[in-house]
Design a protein around this motif. Structure first.
Motif, mmCIF file in Angstrom:
data_model
loop_
_atom_site.group_PDB
_atom_site.id
_atom_site.type_symbol
_atom_site.label_atom_id
_atom_site.label_comp_id
_atom_site.label_asym_id
_atom_site.label_seq_id
_atom_site.Cartn_x
_atom_site.Cartn_y
_atom_site.Cartn_z
ATOM 1 N N ILE A 199 0.777 -1.266 0.133
ATOM 2 C CA ILE A 199 0.000 -0.068 0.170
ATOM 3 C C ILE A 199 0.807 1.085 -0.140
ATOM 4 O O ILE A 199 1.645 1.434 0.769
ATOM 5 N N LEU A 200 0.618 2.099 -1.097
ATOM 6 C CA LEU A 200 1.438 3.370 -0.955
ATOM 7 C C LEU A 200 0.683 4.372 -0.007
ATOM 8 O O LEU A 200 1.380 4.734 0.582
ATOM 9 N N TYR A 201 -0.498 4.509 -0.165
ATOM 10 C CA TYR A 201 -1.281 5.491 0.939
ATOM 11 C C TYR A 201 -2.727 5.032 0.796
ATOM 12 O O TYR A 201 -3.376 4.469 0.043
ATOM 13 N N ILE A 202 -3.421 5.540 1.895
ATOM 14 C CA ILE A 202 -4.749 5.504 1.873
ATOM 15 C C ILE A 202 -5.182 6.956 2.068
ATOM 16 O O ILE A 202 -4.556 7.861 2.827
ATOM 17 N N THR A 203 -6.578 7.355 1.335
ATOM 18 C CA THR A 203 -6.831 8.633 1.391
ATOM 19 C C THR A 203 -8.262 8.793 1.318
ATOM 20 O O THR A 203 -8.928 7.610 1.123
ATOM 21 N N VAL A 204 -9.180 9.855 1.379
ATOM 22 C CA VAL A 204 -10.420 10.031 1.406
ATOM 23 C C VAL A 204 -10.639 10.851 0.158
ATOM 24 O O VAL A 204 -10.272 11.673 -0.228
ATOM 25 N N GLU A 205 -11.575 10.096 -0.901
ATOM 26 C CA GLU A 205 -11.873 10.631 -1.811
ATOM 27 C C GLU A 205 -13.361 10.529 -2.403
ATOM 28 O O GLU A 205 -13.920 9.459 -2.047
ATOM 29 N N ARG B 147 -10.290 5.405 -0.271
ATOM 30 C CA ARG B 147 -9.271 4.757 -1.362
ATOM 31 C C ARG B 147 -7.897 4.368 -0.760
ATOM 32 O O ARG B 147 -7.384 4.885 -0.090
ATOM 33 N N VAL B 148 -7.663 3.041 -1.150
ATOM 34 C CA VAL B 148 -6.654 2.315 -1.005
ATOM 35 C C VAL B 148 -5.767 2.181 -2.225
ATOM 36 O O VAL B 148 -6.101 1.682 -3.183
ATOM 37 N N GLN B 149 -4.490 2.792 -2.175
ATOM 38 C CA GLN B 149 -3.742 2.656 -3.666
ATOM 39 C C GLN B 149 -2.383 2.020 -3.508
ATOM 40 O O GLN B 149 -1.580 2.288 -2.585
ATOM 41 N N THR B 150 -2.090 1.215 -4.376
ATOM 42 C CA THR B 150 -1.184 0.452 -4.241
ATOM 43 C C THR B 150 -0.366 0.687 -5.510
ATOM 44 O O THR B 150 -0.778 1.643 -6.506
ATOM 45 N N LEU B 151 0.935 -0.022 -5.865
ATOM 46 C CA LEU B 151 1.742 0.260 -7.000
ATOM 47 C C LEU B 151 0.752 -0.036 -8.100
ATOM 48 O O LEU B 151 1.290 0.284 -9.365
ATOM 49 N N THR B 152 0.126 -1.073 -7.943
ATOM 50 C CA THR B 152 -0.515 -1.792 -9.229
ATOM 51 C C THR B 152 -2.040 -1.626 -9.441
ATOM 52 O O THR B 152 -2.817 -1.626 -10.396
ATOM 53 N N ASN C 241 2.572 5.232 3.306
ATOM 54 C CA ASN C 241 3.682 4.286 3.556
ATOM 55 C C ASN C 241 4.968 4.839 3.430
ATOM 56 O O ASN C 241 5.313 5.243 2.285
ATOM 57 N N LEU C 242 5.741 5.098 4.392
ATOM 58 C CA LEU C 242 6.904 5.727 4.433
ATOM 59 C C LEU C 242 8.131 5.056 3.403
ATOM 60 O O LEU C 242 8.999 5.622 2.838
ATOM 61 N N HIS C 243 7.874 3.842 3.235
ATOM 62 C CA HIS C 243 8.784 2.945 2.386
ATOM 63 C C HIS C 243 8.734 3.616 0.836
ATOM 64 O O HIS C 243 9.716 3.258 0.020
ATOM 65 N N TYR C 244 7.592 4.384 0.412
ATOM 66 C CA TYR C 244 7.594 4.607 -0.920
ATOM 67 C C TYR C 244 7.814 6.170 -1.159
ATOM 68 O O TYR C 244 7.446 6.752 -1.909
ATOM 69 N N VAL C 245 8.602 6.675 -0.191
ATOM 70 C CA VAL C 245 8.547 8.133 -0.374
ATOM 71 C C VAL C 245 10.144 8.521 -0.834
ATOM 72 O O VAL C 245 11.002 7.842 -0.514
ATOM 73 N N ASP C 246 10.123 9.045 -2.117
ATOM 74 C CA ASP C 246 11.258 9.204 -3.034
ATOM 75 C C ASP C 246 11.936 10.394 -2.348
ATOM 76 O O ASP C 246 13.200 10.757 -2.378
ATOM 77 N N SER C 247 11.149 11.643 -1.979
ATOM 78 C CA SER C 247 11.693 12.872 -1.560
ATOM 79 C C SER C 247 10.872 13.532 -0.726
ATOM 80 O O SER C 247 9.596 13.305 -0.651
ATOM 81 N N TYR C 248 11.746 14.480 0.264
ATOM 82 C CA TYR C 248 10.719 15.040 1.460
ATOM 83 C C TYR C 248 11.130 16.609 1.393
ATOM 84 O O TYR C 248 12.294 16.489 1.396
ATOM 85 N N TYR D 218 6.795 13.343 -1.774
ATOM 86 C CA TYR D 218 6.663 12.857 -3.263
ATOM 87 C C TYR D 218 7.187 11.464 -3.203
ATOM 88 O O TYR D 218 8.273 10.828 -2.883
ATOM 89 N N LEU D 219 6.040 10.735 -3.609
ATOM 90 C CA LEU D 219 6.163 8.967 -3.680
ATOM 91 C C LEU D 219 6.480 8.305 -4.873
ATOM 92 O O LEU D 219 6.737 9.370 -5.916
ATOM 93 N N THR D 220 6.836 7.336 -4.806
ATOM 94 C CA THR D 220 7.562 6.680 -5.993
ATOM 95 C C THR D 220 6.632 6.578 -7.313
ATOM 96 O O THR D 220 6.964 6.782 -8.446
ATOM 97 N N ASP D 221 5.460 6.693 -7.201
ATOM 98 C CA ASP D 221 4.457 6.840 -8.278
ATOM 99 C C ASP D 221 4.289 8.282 -8.798
ATOM 100 O O ASP D 221 3.495 8.621 -9.493
ATOM 101 N N SER D 222 4.968 9.394 -8.248
ATOM 102 C CA SER D 222 4.998 10.699 -8.655
ATOM 103 C C SER D 222 4.011 11.493 -7.838
ATOM 104 O O SER D 222 3.668 12.567 -7.961
ATOM 105 N N THR D 223 3.100 10.859 -7.017
ATOM 106 C CA THR D 223 2.067 11.484 -6.330
ATOM 107 C C THR D 223 2.512 12.323 -5.153
ATOM 108 O O THR D 223 3.693 12.245 -4.701
ATOM 109 N N ARG D 224 2.148 13.688 -5.277
ATOM 110 C CA ARG D 224 2.562 14.525 -4.230
ATOM 111 C C ARG D 224 1.690 14.708 -3.193
ATOM 112 O O ARG D 224 0.276 15.012 -3.583
#
Length: 232
Positions: free
Chosen positions: A144-150, A155-160, A191-198, A204-210
């Motif tokens: 899981i990259l992140y969970i959010t309210v939409e 909404r549960v977002q994974t890489l795929t 999920n901090l495992h997918y943070v590319d930059s801070y 900024y996450l691995t999938d380019s989500t800001r």
């Protein structure tokens, strides 16, 4: 992270609680410790635990039986047993216990065992109840990259994949490991495992989500982030 310490000797409960709290504090892991001296007292509550320290020999119910009942609530429960008796170890090993601690316990051995338990919890799974077709889906927490309210949906977002869960946002977040998930905003649990930059105010996450870091959470997250980097 919910932790249980159950032993019929209050002095031992106090000492263990102190050291576990110190371990978690040093690693910036948020935890809630439940202390008990009677196993039946634990079962009257409906709590689910991530980690449990159980004395094997207690009046009313032995630690092995209590562990089995707690595993019914959380199949990924990480277990530590407190015993000076070798005859219980085979049955405890069937429950995949991390450590057996004789009394008095060794602090270095305790911390080593907790390190292994944290690695195990890293690989835990979460069950979500899907909104789309009312089925259950078991997802590895680390996928899981992140969970959010939409649009009022969780909404549960994974890489795929993107999943929409029937679970409330807060309820679903509570199922995930506090070891590497963090609520950076009232509607983003990442999920901090997918943070590319801070950059203090944004991630900024691995999938380019800001993802924004809420102003009132920035100082606390900044501290947590560098502790996370130290652990990894």
């Amino acid at each position: 992270m919910n932790i249980l310490i159950c032993d019929d000797e209050q002095a031992y409960v106090d000492a263990l609680s102190l050291h576990v709290s110190e371990y978690m504090k040093n690693r910036s892991i948020v935890c809630q410790i439940t202390e008990a001296t009677e196993p039946l007292q634990v079962l009257t509550r409906q709590d689910s635990f991530d980690l449990a320290f159980l004395d094997i020999q207690m009046e009313g119910m032995d630690g092995i039986t209590l562990a089995k009942k707690l595993r019914e609530r959380n199949g990924k429960l990480a277990l530590f047993f407190i015993t000076n008796y070798d005859e219980y170890q085979d049955e405890a090993m069937d429950l995949q216990a991390f450590r057996f601690f004789p009394k008095p316990f060794d602090v270095n051995r305790l911390y080593s065992g907790l390190d292994k338990a944290m690695e195990y919890i890293d690989q835990s799974c979460v069950d979500i109840y899907l909104l789309r077709d009312s089925t259950h889906q078991c997802i590895l927490a680390d996928d899981i990259l992140y969970i959010t309210v939409e649009n009022r949906k969780t909404r549960v977002q994974t890489l795929t994949c993107t999943y929409y869960a029937r679970d409330r946002f807060d309820d679903l977040c509570s199922k995930l490991p506090a070891l590497y998930f963090y609520l950076v905003h009232k509607s983003f649990f990442i999920n901090l495992h997918y943070v590319d930059s801070y950059s203090y105010t944004e991630l900024y996450l691995t999938d380019s989500t800001r993802i924004p870091v809420a102003p009132r959470k920035q100082a606390a997250f900044h501290k947590y982030w560098y502790e996370y980097l130290r652990r990894h």
